[in-house]
Design a protein around this motif. Structure first.
Motif, PDB file in Angstrom:
ATOM      1  N   PRO A  84      53.998  64.265  -7.217  1.00 37.54           N
ATOM      2  CA  PRO A  84      55.487  65.040  -7.821  1.00 37.54           C
ATOM      3  C   PRO A  84      56.161  65.303  -6.284  1.00 37.54           C
ATOM      4  O   PRO A  84      55.461  65.100  -5.374  1.00 37.54           O
ATOM      5  N   LEU A  85      57.801  65.059  -6.523  1.00 38.62           N
ATOM      6  CA  LEU A  85      58.581  65.381  -5.518  1.00 38.62           C
ATOM      7  C   LEU A  85      58.898  66.699  -6.004  1.00 38.62           C
ATOM      8  O   LEU A  85      59.684  66.465  -6.541  1.00 38.62           O
ATOM      9  N   ILE A  86      59.029  67.968  -5.465  1.00 38.10           N
ATOM     10  CA  ILE A  86      59.335  69.008  -5.802  1.00 38.10           C
ATOM     11  C   ILE A  86      60.828  69.554  -5.156  1.00 38.10           C
ATOM     12  O   ILE A  86      60.512  69.357  -3.783  1.00 38.10           O
ATOM     13  N   HIS A  87      61.674  69.324  -5.825  1.00 38.94           N
ATOM     14  CA  HIS A  87      63.224  69.827  -5.325  1.00 38.94           C
ATOM     15  C   HIS A  87      62.418  71.277  -4.873  1.00 38.94           C
ATOM     16  O   HIS A  87      62.196  71.872  -6.355  1.00 38.94           O
ATOM     17  N   GLY A  93      68.936  70.684   0.917  1.00 37.50           N
ATOM     18  CA  GLY A  93      67.909  69.080   1.532  1.00 37.50           C
ATOM     19  C   GLY A  93      67.028  69.002   0.633  1.00 37.50           C
ATOM     20  O   GLY A  93      66.098  68.237   1.635  1.00 37.50           O
ATOM     21  N   LEU A  94      65.681  70.073   0.615  1.00 33.42           N
ATOM     22  CA  LEU A  94      63.937  69.864   0.485  1.00 33.42           C
ATOM     23  C   LEU A  94      63.242  69.399  -0.301  1.00 33.42           C
ATOM     24  O   LEU A  94      63.769  70.211  -1.448  1.00 33.42           O
ATOM     25  N   PHE A  95      62.441  68.390  -0.240  1.00 36.42           N
ATOM     26  CA  PHE A  95      61.934  67.861  -1.453  1.00 36.42           C
ATOM     27  C   PHE A  95      60.241  68.289  -0.861  1.00 36.42           C
ATOM     28  O   PHE A  95      59.716  67.880   0.094  1.00 36.42           O
ATOM     29  N   ILE A  96      59.470  68.716  -1.914  1.00 35.03           N
ATOM     30  CA  ILE A  96      58.054  69.054  -1.421  1.00 35.03           C
ATOM     31  C   ILE A  96      56.772  68.021  -2.088  1.00 35.03           C
ATOM     32  O   ILE A  96      57.724  67.405  -3.238  1.00 35.03           O
ATOM     33  N   THR A 380      70.759  71.473   4.304  1.00 34.83           N
ATOM     34  CA  THR A 380      71.621  70.243   3.110  1.00 34.83           C
ATOM     35  C   THR A 380      70.644  69.032   4.238  1.00 34.83           C
ATOM     36  O   THR A 380      70.372  67.811   3.740  1.00 34.83           O
ATOM     37  N   ASP A 381      70.128  69.456   5.169  1.00 36.68           N
ATOM     38  CA  ASP A 381      69.337  67.865   5.564  1.00 36.68           C
ATOM     39  C   ASP A 381      68.310  67.328   4.604  1.00 36.68           C
ATOM     40  O   ASP A 381      67.778  68.108   4.190  1.00 36.68           O
ATOM     41  N   ARG A 382      68.228  65.926   4.022  1.00 36.10           N
ATOM     42  CA  ARG A 382      67.255  65.603   3.459  1.00 36.10           C
ATOM     43  C   ARG A 382      66.124  65.503   3.971  1.00 36.10           C
ATOM     44  O   ARG A 382      66.084  64.775   4.935  1.00 36.10           O
ATOM     45  N   VAL A 383      64.978  66.790   3.870  1.00 39.86           N
ATOM     46  CA  VAL A 383      63.868  66.435   4.459  1.00 39.86           C
ATOM     47  C   VAL A 383      62.973  66.534   3.596  1.00 39.86           C
ATOM     48  O   VAL A 383      62.332  66.919   2.330  1.00 39.86           O
ATOM     49  N   VAL A 384      61.887  65.512   3.686  1.00 37.85           N
ATOM     50  CA  VAL A 384      60.310  65.533   2.826  1.00 37.85           C
ATOM     51  C   VAL A 384      58.934  66.169   3.383  1.00 37.85           C
ATOM     52  O   VAL A 384      58.724  66.263   4.427  1.00 37.85           O
ATOM     53  N   LEU A 385      59.195  67.242   3.232  1.00 44.55           N
ATOM     54  CA  LEU A 385      57.569  67.955   3.259  1.00 44.55           C
ATOM     55  C   LEU A 385      56.246  68.307   2.523  1.00 44.55           C
ATOM     56  O   LEU A 385      56.181  68.196   1.235  1.00 44.55           O
TER      57      LEU A 385
END
Length: 423
Positions: A84-87, A93-96, A380-385
């Motif tokens: 999963p890509l969790i908002h 802007g962050l997704f886990i 708001t920066d789009r980041v995948v963590l």
């Protein structure tokens, strides 16, 4: 699936055949990358066919949905990948990227799944690994699925779940009074002794350590394909990656390179650049962050390594120079935070987001929160963590860090069969 053209050394760019199992470059001991005929793949590997292929065939579920850019072999799979890509609820802007949803509960299932697949393809019968814990559990599981014997060496203070996994899956488990570096030395000593004793090839161990064989990177690169597909085939602004051995960070960078060559990503939509790559560590074991801060091309062995983020307790990553090159080339950073800040981040994200992070994943959220507070990042920066493992695999370690013990008597409790009345 893709036909392997050669294995290329990451240091000297020597090319060798993949017809037989390989470890590192015979000329300079550099890590090897799997290379395909990209011109041919441009004609056969179609981005728009991935989702339809996965929907049509169980064999193409999980990370094997990207079979067109993976080796042409029969997979040993337990359903790894497509996590999963969790908002985030709090940061727009962050997704886990929840890698705890993988088999064995961590991202290690990807790399070891493909490495064991290739070992079976080559006819290898014994695999050995030094591990901080989760790689050992994944190797044990996939070796059991493949009918291969796993020889595991782990520090004796790894999370109990990692020891239990090895035993349950039937692996040969050795607990070591030391660090992963000591485990690696013991694997090397055993293999040297086998060589001197002329051990028959069917009984000889093959070292499947991080970056000392080429296929764990291939499994981990699927994280890069996935996050880009899940974001509509565009790059995020940044990727935050907990970094011990760094295989996943290296794998994702390779995935970005491949997608650009295949035309799967339009760089014009990302300002002409790849994501900034952030390598996150714990202050108690931060060889990459220290080397980055000191502007050094490689790390030094980190003395007296100690952190409850067991997967980050790697005093000297084998591919440290590659990690540092990627971080600097991307415009990212390597950062480290203390255990108390990591623990606070675990509790904060559990309470406010409903996500039980692993300590390694919380090293990344601690970094994210710090950079938001400093203004270096905007919400708001789009980041995948990446949360690289399920928090429940660290129950004993996290409870100890919290000074939490199972209560012997519950408040307002009754004997079994009674009724507890809220006060």
């Amino acid at each position: 699936m893709a036909v392997i053209v050669s294995l290329e050394c990451s240091r000297c760019h020597n090319h060798i055949s993949a017809d037989s199992p390989q470890t590192v470059c015979p000329l300079c001991a550099g890590s090897l990358y799997v290379r395909y005929d990209m011109e041919k793949l441009k004609k056969t590997a179609k981005r728009d066919e991935i989702a339809a292929r996965a929907a049509a065939s169980p064999a193409s579920l999980g990370m094997w949905r990207y079979s067109s850019v993976l080796p042409d072999v029969t997979p040993v799979t337990l359903g790894e990948g497509w996590t999963p890509l969790i908002h985030s609820k709090r940061y727009p802007g962050l997704f886990i990227k929840e890698e705890g949803a993988n088999p064995t509960g961590t991202f290690k299932a990807r790399g070891l799944g493909l490495a064991v697949t290739m070992a079976k393809h080559y006819g290898i019968q014994h695999l050995a690994v030094p591990s901080a814990g989760n790689a050992a559990g994944a190797l044990a599981a996939y070796s059991a699925a493949a009918g291969i014997t796993a020889h595991i060496f782990m520090p004796q203070d790894v999370p109990l779940a990692n020891y239990l996994e090895g035993i349950v899956y039937g692996a040969d488990v050795t607990m070591v009074d030391g660090l992963i570096s000591d485990c690696a030395r013991m694997v090397g000593e055993n293999m040297k002794a086998q060589k001197e004793a002329n051990t028959p090839i069917e009984q000889a161990w093959f070292d499947i350590s991080s970056l000392k064989e080429p296929f764990r990177v291939e499994g981990k690169k699927t994280m890069g394909y996935e996050l880009v597909e899940q974001l509509g085939w565009t790059y995020p602004d940044a990727v935050f990656y907990p970094t011990g051995g760094g295989v996943g960070l290296i794998g994702m960078w390779k995935a970005f390179e491949e997608m650009e060559q295949l035309g799967w990503v339009d760089l014009s939509k990302n300002g002409g650049r790849r994501p900034k790559m952030y390598a996150l560590q714990a202050s108690g074991c931060a060889p990459i962050a220290k080397a980055y801060a000191e502007h050094k091309p490689a790390s030094e062995f980190f003395q007296n390594a100690a952190t409850f983020a067991a997967g980050l307790r790697v005093p000297k990553p084998y591919a440290d120079s590659i990690i540092l090159d990627i971080v600097r080339e991307s415009g990212g950073a390597a950062l480290a935070y203390p255990d108390d800040q990591i623990l606070a981040s675990i509790l904060d994200w559990a309470k406010n987001e409903g996500i039980f992070l692993s300590p390694e994943g919380a090293a990344a959220t601690a970094a994210y929160d710090a950079l938001i507070a400093s203004g270096d990042l905007k919400p708001t920066d789009r980041v995948v963590l990446f949360n690289t493992g399920a928090g429940l695999k660290y129950t004993d370690m996290t409870a100890e860090a919290m000074h939490l013990k199972r209560p012997s008597t519950l408040p307002n409790s009754m004997p079994v069969g009674g009724i507890i009345t809220p006060q």
